[in-house]
Motif scaffolding. Sequence first.
Motif, short mmCIF file in Angstrom:
data_model
loop_
_atom_site.label_atom_id
_atom_site.label_comp_id
_atom_site.label_asym_id
_atom_site.label_seq_id
_atom_site.Cartn_x
_atom_site.Cartn_y
_atom_site.Cartn_z
N ILE A 152 34.19 13.14 -7.70
CA ILE A 152 32.76 13.20 -7.37
C ILE A 152 31.95 13.53 -8.62
N LEU A 153 32.44 14.45 -9.43
CA LEU A 153 31.72 14.82 -10.65
C LEU A 153 31.59 13.65 -11.62
N PHE A 154 32.56 12.74 -11.61
CA PHE A 154 32.50 11.60 -12.52
C PHE A 154 31.46 10.57 -12.10
N ILE A 178 27.23 16.17 5.61
CA ILE A 178 26.52 15.33 4.66
C ILE A 178 25.53 14.41 5.38
N TYR A 179 26.00 13.77 6.46
CA TYR A 179 25.13 12.84 7.19
C TYR A 179 24.01 13.56 7.92
N LEU A 180 24.25 14.75 8.42
CA LEU A 180 23.18 15.51 9.07
C LEU A 180 22.09 15.89 8.08
N LEU A 181 22.49 16.27 6.86
CA LEU A 181 21.49 16.60 5.84
C LEU A 181 20.67 15.37 5.46
N ALA A 182 21.34 14.25 5.19
CA ALA A 182 20.65 13.03 4.77
C ALA A 182 19.66 12.58 5.84
N GLY A 183 20.06 12.64 7.10
CA GLY A 183 19.18 12.21 8.19
C GLY A 183 17.97 13.11 8.35
N SER A 184 18.15 14.41 8.23
CA SER A 184 17.03 15.34 8.40
C SER A 184 16.00 15.19 7.28
N SER A 206 15.93 5.51 -8.98
CA SER A 206 16.54 6.50 -8.08
C SER A 206 17.96 6.11 -7.70
N THR A 207 18.35 4.84 -7.97
CA THR A 207 19.75 4.45 -7.84
C THR A 207 20.63 5.37 -8.68
N GLY A 208 20.24 5.57 -9.95
CA GLY A 208 21.00 6.47 -10.82
C GLY A 208 20.72 7.93 -10.54
N LEU A 209 19.42 8.26 -10.30
CA LEU A 209 19.04 9.65 -10.08
C LEU A 209 19.73 10.22 -8.86
N PHE A 210 19.78 9.45 -7.77
CA PHE A 210 20.40 9.96 -6.55
C PHE A 210 21.92 9.84 -6.57
N THR A 211 22.46 9.07 -7.50
CA THR A 211 23.90 9.13 -7.72
C THR A 211 24.27 10.52 -8.22
N ILE A 212 23.41 11.06 -9.11
CA ILE A 212 23.64 12.40 -9.65
C ILE A 212 23.34 13.47 -8.60
N ILE A 213 22.15 13.37 -7.98
CA ILE A 213 21.77 14.36 -6.95
C ILE A 213 22.74 14.34 -5.78
N GLY A 214 23.06 13.11 -5.33
CA GLY A 214 24.01 12.99 -4.23
C GLY A 214 25.38 13.53 -4.57
N GLY A 215 25.82 13.26 -5.82
CA GLY A 215 27.11 13.78 -6.25
C GLY A 215 27.12 15.30 -6.25
N ALA A 216 26.00 15.91 -6.71
CA ALA A 216 25.91 17.37 -6.72
C ALA A 216 25.94 17.94 -5.31
N LEU A 217 25.19 17.31 -4.39
CA LEU A 217 25.18 17.77 -3.00
C LEU A 217 26.56 17.63 -2.37
N ASN A 218 27.19 16.48 -2.61
CA ASN A 218 28.51 16.25 -2.02
C ASN A 218 29.56 17.20 -2.60
N TYR A 219 29.40 17.53 -3.88
CA TYR A 219 30.30 18.51 -4.49
C TYR A 219 30.14 19.86 -3.79
N GLY A 220 28.89 20.20 -3.48
CA GLY A 220 28.64 21.45 -2.76
C GLY A 220 29.26 21.43 -1.37
N PHE A 221 29.11 20.31 -0.67
CA PHE A 221 29.71 20.21 0.66
C PHE A 221 31.23 20.27 0.59
N GLY A 222 31.77 19.85 -0.56
CA GLY A 222 33.22 19.91 -0.72
C GLY A 222 33.76 21.33 -0.76
N GLN A 223 32.87 22.32 -0.95
CA GLN A 223 33.30 23.72 -1.01
C GLN A 223 33.35 24.37 0.37
N SER A 268 32.02 9.33 -0.78
CA SER A 268 32.46 10.72 -0.82
C SER A 268 33.04 11.17 0.52
N ALA A 269 32.48 10.65 1.61
CA ALA A 269 32.94 11.04 2.94
C ALA A 269 34.41 10.70 3.15
#
Length: 496
Positions: free
Chosen positions: A314-316, A212-218, A183-200, A59-60
């Motif tokens: 990202i939504l796909f 995105i990287y600052l959030l993941a690290g924290s 969580s491979t699939g679960l975080f594909t969805i969660i991560g996609g949703a977060l990245n979609y939000g960051f895209g705004q 996504s980055a």
Amino acid sequence: MEDVVDRDKDIAIAVVGEHGHAVDPAVERRVVRKIDMFLIPAMIVGYGLVYYDKAILGSAVLFGMTTDLQLSQVDNSTHPPTTNTSRLSWATSMFYFGMLAGLYPMTFALQRFNMGRILGVVVCLWSLICMLTAAVTSWRGLYAQRFFLGFVESIIPTGFMCIVSSFYTQREQALRQSWWFSSTGLFTIIGGALNYGFGQIKGGSLKRWQYIYLLAGSITFFFGLACFFVPNSPVSAWFLKKDERVVATERLRYGQTGVRCTKFKWCQVKESFLDVKVWLVALMMASAYTINGAISGFGPLIVSTFGWSTLDSILFQFPLGGICFIMILLTGYLSSRISNIRIILLVLCCLPVIAGCTLIWKSTWSHRAAAPVVGYSITGFFGAVVSLIISIGMSNVAGQTKKCFMAATIFVAYCVGNIVGPQLIKSQTKSRHYPELWLGLIICYCITIVSSLALYFVLARENKLRAAFEQNDVDRDKMAFLDLTDKENPYFMYML
């Protein structure tokens, strides 16, 4: 408790001795429920962060990282000009070179030293390295960051595999391995949703990919603090009462897989190198996980070539992640309910992946094309394939050093697949639908199927020989916690 045991033997002997004891089924169910409640949510979050951390790159690059870090090069000498994304491919692969370097030392450190302390320190270091991605200013810096990120993250998957094999019976392992790997699939969805939000995000002093990287690290840092509370084994599980620790340990006797031995044994390493099933499992993992190296690093970018916008791409990731999540859990559940079905399920799950790759490759890539997106989504069956490989590998070895070797080898093969995958993507062949990528992935999944069938016959033959062995319950009980390997222990039975 663990320090008073002969280091050549399993620490379980200090709690339950060499002779078997009856276990109250009601108490056992309560103990398993407590173990599930403590370990599984933490492992789901932990591996989810590992997967999200890797997949962020896909996504980055859509949020300007390729331009900011010079990850793509335009060749104006051609007509029309072409774009070379080899630097992005190597940035994706560099993470797995780091994992390769860290897997064996990290895994054996978990065997020898206090598991909670090692996990806690390394995960906190991982969170720092992840956040430092936001400070990278060139593709060279990204290469270095990705290498060290992979090195420290290597402790998580192998650590989780060893934890499950130490706390659960052979029959229970398939379901529990599938829970954390889902969580491979679960975080594909969660991560996609977060990245979609960051895209705004509009404006600000940071780029969208840096947020995105600052959030993941924290988030990872807080997970690291929780890791300090992970016990070494059921013997020292502080969240169980004393009598519950006895039950948690005794119930593992029948499977002969052992609990934990802190002594590193070179003889078990030698046996692992000469064990054909270790290498068949490794071949299965390397060939099956090639697809992840392409999808996690390039998935959104590939979907964008089907005529969809950056945010649509990202939504796909949602249907891909949903199929991955559901199939991992479903195959794990079926494996825990039906004996000797794991390899059969693995072969069946390979077929939709092959179909998905073929559909993407041969369909029309028109503006906002639907067919390749459908094909891309059903490749999510790869998650179930990999989850089953982990389950098959870890439930079919015994001896602590050999279990650690198998866990590390599985993820060395995982790294090899992830390194090869991105290299199959040639940006110059975009107009021809990346033929090397899809043909390569189809071949890899054919190799996975053949290797799985070979392993099935190897294990079935060995079980047939062991079934003819004269059973002695007293000897069986004594051998359970002597830290014997599956080859040394004639009472060990393989799970197909």
